[in-house]
Enzyme design. Structure first.
Site, PDB file in Angstrom:
ATOM      1  N   HIS A   1      -9.903  18.760   8.159  1.00 42.67           N
ATOM      2  CA  HIS A   1      -9.174  19.056   7.030  1.00 42.67           C
ATOM      3  C   HIS A   1      -8.564  20.543   6.993  1.00 42.67           C
ATOM      4  O   HIS A   1      -9.455  21.498   6.575  1.00 42.67           O
ATOM      5  CB  HIS A   1      -9.916  18.920   5.744  1.00 42.67           C
ATOM      6  CG  HIS A   1     -10.160  17.163   5.508  1.00 42.67           C
ATOM      7  ND1 HIS A   1      -9.540  16.719   4.820  1.00 42.67           N
ATOM      8  CD2 HIS A   1     -11.169  16.619   5.886  1.00 42.67           C
ATOM      9  CE1 HIS A   1      -9.841  15.272   4.688  1.00 42.67           C
ATOM     10  NE2 HIS A   1     -10.992  15.135   5.497  1.00 42.67           N
ATOM     11  N   CYS A  16      -6.822  13.323   9.155  1.00 42.52           N
ATOM     12  CA  CYS A  16      -8.139  12.488   8.752  1.00 42.52           C
ATOM     13  C   CYS A  16      -7.945  10.811   8.933  1.00 42.52           C
ATOM     14  O   CYS A  16      -7.639  10.493  10.112  1.00 42.52           O
ATOM     15  CB  CYS A  16      -8.697  12.716   7.425  1.00 42.52           C
ATOM     16  SG  CYS A  16     -10.620  12.410   7.440  1.00 42.52           S
ATOM     17  N   GLU A  73      -6.648  21.494   5.171  1.00 42.66           N
ATOM     18  CA  GLU A  73      -6.440  22.472   3.555  1.00 42.66           C
ATOM     19  C   GLU A  73      -7.569  22.547   3.171  1.00 42.66           C
ATOM     20  O   GLU A  73      -7.536  23.174   1.879  1.00 42.66           O
ATOM     21  CB  GLU A  73      -5.832  21.148   2.977  1.00 42.66           C
ATOM     22  CG  GLU A  73      -6.625  19.928   2.263  1.00 42.66           C
ATOM     23  CD  GLU A  73      -7.233  18.894   3.214  1.00 42.66           C
ATOM     24  OE1 GLU A  73      -6.884  19.045   4.628  1.00 42.66           O
ATOM     25  OE2 GLU A  73      -7.967  18.250   3.167  1.00 42.66           O
TER      26      GLU A  73
END
Ligand SMILES: *[C@@H]1O[C@H](CO)[C@@H](O)[C@H](O)[C@H]1NC(C)=O
Ligand SMILES: *[C@@H]1O[C@H](CO)[C@@H](O)[C@H](O)[C@H]1NC(C)=O
Ligand SMILES: *[C@@H]1O[C@H](CO)[C@@H](O)[C@H](O)[C@H]1NC(C)=O
Ligand SMILES: *[C@@H]1O[C@H](CO)[C@@H](O)[C@H](O)[C@H]1NC(C)=O
Length: 511
Positions: free
Chosen positions: A483, A399, A485
């Site tokens: 993202h 990001c 994660e």
């Protein structure tokens, strides 16, 4: 329904089934209360699932005035539970207009129904019913376009300026509250019902809430979740974050969708005039503000926690080997650290201003540049740090980290009209053609045309074709604009952490 919400294994066993029933009841009760004018509310019940049992507790006699209406509540439970009876009796006692609860006991199912008749609005003295337990309108959200939204406040009180953005996630409000990428912003949740799962210790994404405030339609009156440790309202109040509810979040979202984000002022201060608040919103600006220094950690620390074994998945591609990673904290989400730890990393988290030379002295196997809030052009010092590190050790940017890598390579970043925000963005991995559904949350993007030779666009966002991932193999560099994660979000991109391990492994073998 998900395990996160109801406990037990999905589709298996009593615990799960009970949890689903209890949750459904709670939603029904909250739904009725949240539905607004013209609807009767009979009881404020808290429903707890403990072990094999459901506890139904009447938290308070429901002090609600209402229009003529009927209400029917049905509770299904296999247990002949004393609390269920008390619940029914509690309701009947506090509402003289309610019929006696009918309880049908069969060996399989226990069914309870209540009917309550209208109470006229002038009745409150004779029935002992008070006004709603909250104040009618004690907060205002004022937008720079001059609109004024009256609301009720929960959490902290005061006056706060910020950029209003909306979030369409159905769940995951706690991760959103603690995501440092929301620093300086009011997050408006488009899902109308928020707070029903409370908050818990495990879903934090950073050490505190960095957002400016939370704007929602309806606040759940009770929490119902086996992991819940606190209500959303108490949680926000403790962290001094303002929240408002009972605003027309749909209307505000439509405005934001048309104009992009707007600056707003949230206030519980009655002494401030509307005009003063509008003026305050018009004199504040988020562009070019270094939000990262406010959210980054102040000193290096070690991170060891892995993803809790109960939630861990994707064991393929894990290494036996341990890698030492230095993670730059530009507003890092803890799930990035948990995922790296699960893939076998020992991580030293360092502040955004940590010098590159110090990082290189630590001789890491790899360096991670994290996500973070705001404009990458507002932090030239971070770009310099990234420049000094790339080419020397394998690096991975996520990001904001991806945007900083783009700039460090000599590329340009630009502000997108709306940005990408959502848990359902399709991305194509250009290396093998597979499509991942991803969680995205960014307002700036890297312009691939501006990148030097050798830089490869590895992922594209299929909604608009923008650059969603980069690699530069000579420089042992990889990055994603979104993202992997998740948290909250789909886990399709999790294997990319494995690719970072491979990158570090190759480099280690060369040495
Ligand atoms: C009902 O209660 C409200 C709030 O307590 C009060 O302001 C109002 O005067 C009451 N109405 C009557 C008819 O007593
Ligand atoms: C708000 O701003 C306008 C224009 O700058 C100014 O004329 C007015 O006095 C301000 N009002 C308040 C209450 O500060
Ligand atoms: C909602 O928040 C999550 C977590 O920060 C983020 O991944 C997602 O992009 C956001 N969605 C919108 C529409 O802002
Ligand atoms: C493409 O690569 C990604 C990342 O390594 C992997 O998760 C995915 O399974 C691959 N897809 C195919 C079709 O090989």
């Amino acid at each position: 329904m998900r395990k996160e919400v109801y406990g037990g294994k999905v589709g298996e066993g009593k615990l799960y089934n009970h949890g689903v029933r209890a949750g459904a009841l709670e939603l029904m009760l909250s739904g009725v209360l949240g539905a607004g004018a013209g609807v009767v509310v009979v009881a404020v019940a808290s429903v707890l699932v403990r072990g094999d049992e459901i506890d139904l507790e009447v938290k308070s006699p429901p002090p609600i005035r209402h229009q003529p209406l009927e209400f029917l509540s049905s509770i299904y439970t296999k247990e002949t539970n004393k609390k269920t009876m008390e619940f029914a009796l509690g309701v009947a006692t506090h509402f003289p207009s309610c019929s006696k609860p009918q309880i049908i006991n069969s060996p399989q199912v226990r069914f309870l129904s209540l009917k309550c008749h209208s109470i006229s609005l002038s009745d409150n003295s004779s029935t002992g019913l008070a006004e709603r337990p909250w104040k009618v309108a004690d907060a205002r959200l004022v937008l720079e376009d001059g609109s004024i939204w009256r609301a009720k406040s929960f959490g902290a009180s005061g006056t706060q300026v910020g950029e209003v953005v909306f979030n369409t996630s159905l769940t995951g409000y706690q991760e959103i509250l603690t995501d440092p990428s929301y620093a300086g912003q009011f997050v408006l949740m488009t899902n109308p019902h928020i707070g029903n799962t409370g908050v818990n210790f495990d879903d934090e994404e950073s050490r505190q809430c960095f957002l400016a405030g939370l704007v929602i339609r309806s606040l759940s009156i009770s929490t119902s979740n086996w992991r819940c440790t606190q209500t959303l309202g108490d949680y926000l109040a403790e962290r001094n974050i303002m929240g408002i509810y009972d605003v027309d979040t749909r209307a505000i979202t439509r405005r934001l969708r048309q104009d992009g984000s707007l600056i707003g002022v949230l206030s519980t201060d009655v002494s401030k005039t509307d005009e003063e608040l509008i003026n305050a919103s018009r004199t504040w600006d988020i562009v070019g503000v270094d939000l990262i220094s406010g959210v980054s950690c102040k000193a290096p620390y070690e991170w060891i926690d892995k993803t809790n074994s109960e939630w861990d998945f994707n064991f393929d591609g894990r290494n036996e080997e341990t890698f030492r990673v230095v993670a730059y904290d530009f507003g890092i989400k803890q799930n990035i650290l948990r995922r790296l730890a699960s893939y076998g990393c020992k991580i030293e988290v360092v502040p955004s201003t940590w010098p590159a030379s110090e990082t290189l002295k630590m001789k890491p196997d790899g360096v991670l540049f994290s996500n973070g809030p705001g404009d990458p052009s507002a932090v030239p010092y971070a770009v310099e740090t990234v420049k000094e590190i790339i080419g020397k050790v394998p690096v991975f940017g996520i990001c904001m980290g991806h945007q900083l890598l783009g700039q460090a390579l000599g590329g340009k970043t630009f502000k997108m009209k709306f940005g990408h925000h959502g848990g359902n963005h399709p991305v194509r991995n250009l290396r093998n053609g597979s499509v991942e559904i991803s969680a995205q949350n960014h307002n700036y993007a890297v312009d691939p045309e501006s990148l030097p030779e050798g830089a490869e666009v590895t992922h594209v966002n299929l909604n608009d074709g923008s650059c969603a991932g980069l690699a530069f193999s000579q420089l042992k560099l990889m990055s994603l604009q979104y993202h992997p994660e998740a948290s909250p979000g789909p886990h399709d991109s999790d294997p990319v952490f494995g690719e970072f391990m491979q990158l570090m492994k190759q480099e280690k073998q060369k040495a």
